[in-house]
Design an enzyme around this catalytic site. Sequence first.
Site, short mmCIF file in Angstrom:
data_model
loop_
_atom_site.label_atom_id
_atom_site.label_comp_id
_atom_site.label_asym_id
_atom_site.label_seq_id
_atom_site.Cartn_x
_atom_site.Cartn_y
_atom_site.Cartn_z
N LYS A 243 29.02 65.05 46.81
CA LYS A 243 29.82 66.23 46.52
C LYS A 243 29.31 67.45 47.28
O LYS A 243 30.04 68.42 47.49
CB LYS A 243 29.76 66.55 45.00
CG LYS A 243 30.25 65.46 44.12
CD LYS A 243 29.96 65.80 42.65
CE LYS A 243 29.84 64.55 41.84
NZ LYS A 243 29.28 64.80 40.52
N GLY A 244 28.03 67.42 47.62
CA GLY A 244 27.35 68.63 48.12
C GLY A 244 28.02 69.37 49.26
O GLY A 244 27.91 70.59 49.35
N ASP B 201 17.20 65.92 54.53
CA ASP B 201 15.88 66.04 53.92
C ASP B 201 15.00 64.93 54.53
O ASP B 201 14.49 65.08 55.63
CB ASP B 201 16.08 65.90 52.41
CG ASP B 201 14.84 66.11 51.58
OD1 ASP B 201 14.01 66.94 51.95
OD2 ASP B 201 14.69 65.43 50.54
N LYS C 77 15.47 70.25 56.37
CA LYS C 77 14.04 70.45 56.02
C LYS C 77 13.23 69.55 56.93
O LYS C 77 12.91 68.41 56.56
CB LYS C 77 13.80 70.01 54.57
CG LYS C 77 14.44 70.85 53.50
CD LYS C 77 14.01 70.30 52.14
CE LYS C 77 14.89 70.75 51.03
NZ LYS C 77 14.59 70.06 49.76
N PHE D 39 13.15 72.96 46.99
CA PHE D 39 14.40 72.42 46.48
C PHE D 39 15.39 73.56 46.28
O PHE D 39 15.16 74.47 45.49
CB PHE D 39 14.17 71.65 45.17
CG PHE D 39 15.36 70.82 44.80
CD1 PHE D 39 15.54 69.56 45.37
CD2 PHE D 39 16.33 71.31 43.94
CE1 PHE D 39 16.66 68.80 45.07
CE2 PHE D 39 17.46 70.55 43.62
CZ PHE D 39 17.61 69.30 44.18
N VAL D 40 16.49 73.50 47.02
CA VAL D 40 17.44 74.60 47.01
C VAL D 40 18.74 74.22 46.30
O VAL D 40 19.10 73.05 46.22
CB VAL D 40 17.75 75.08 48.45
CG1 VAL D 40 16.53 75.73 49.08
CG2 VAL D 40 18.27 73.94 49.32
P1 IMP Z 1 17.89 62.57 52.34
O1 IMP Z 1 18.44 61.18 52.31
O2 IMP Z 1 16.47 62.61 51.82
O3 IMP Z 1 18.00 63.26 53.68
O4 IMP Z 1 18.64 63.37 51.24
C1 IMP Z 1 19.80 64.00 51.43
C2 IMP Z 1 20.44 64.31 50.10
O5 IMP Z 1 19.48 64.68 49.09
C3 IMP Z 1 21.34 65.48 50.26
O6 IMP Z 1 22.63 65.09 50.63
C4 IMP Z 1 21.28 66.12 48.91
O7 IMP Z 1 22.26 65.53 48.07
C5 IMP Z 1 19.93 65.80 48.37
N1 IMP Z 1 18.98 66.90 48.57
C6 IMP Z 1 17.92 66.94 49.40
N2 IMP Z 1 17.25 68.09 49.32
C7 IMP Z 1 17.93 68.84 48.43
C8 IMP Z 1 17.76 70.19 47.92
O8 IMP Z 1 16.84 70.95 48.29
N3 IMP Z 1 18.68 70.59 47.01
C9 IMP Z 1 19.71 69.81 46.59
N4 IMP Z 1 19.91 68.57 47.03
C10 IMP Z 1 19.03 68.09 47.95
MG MG Z 2 24.36 65.12 49.52
#
Ligand code: IMP
Ligand code: MG
Length: 170
Positions: free
Chosen positions: A37-38, A97, A125, A146-147
Amino acid sequence: MIDVLLTEAQIQTRVKALAAEIRRDFPDGLHLIAVLKGAFVFLSDLVRQMDGDVSLDFMAVSSYAKGTTTSGEVRLLKDLDTTLDGRHVVIVEDIVDTGLTLTYLQDILRARGPKTLRTACLLSKPSRRQVDVKVEYIGFEIEDRFVVGYGLDYAEQYRNLPYIGVVTAP
Ligand code: IMP
Ligand code: MG
């Protein structure tokens, strides 16, 4: 309490520039795929800054989160409505992330034969990266915090904030 990290004005200025850059790279048909959803807020601002031919689709994934970190396993909750064959596709995501979610998405979408496949992320990040994922368009690089806000949630809250911030107390 929420400490503001990026103001609404900062975000809007950057999103407008990103939209222009993407449009310049793909002046004709462009197909944006938002990751629910983000990314819904980012997508809606991004697309309204683009003129010309653009179509949209949505995917939903779940990252099997462990608290505020990702486990690396990704589950597809909603697939696309249309094919990608021969199209210029840009994945629109809220944040990269560890990079695991985007790596998974890029792999499954690349297999569907788009003419080009690129990725746009509002936030990155870099210090958290576990896999070297390619993201062509990045809005802002941020530190390992964490944002929330502008589509991003903590336990499904705060998505409605027009800015991006760090939760200091619930
Ligand atoms: P990744 O697979 O670790 O790159 O994670 C990506 C997903 O983790 C993003 O699409 C977000 O849904 C969630 N996520 C990562 N960091 C944050 C944050 O700081 N705030 C909110 N959601 C996050
Ligand atoms: Mg996401």
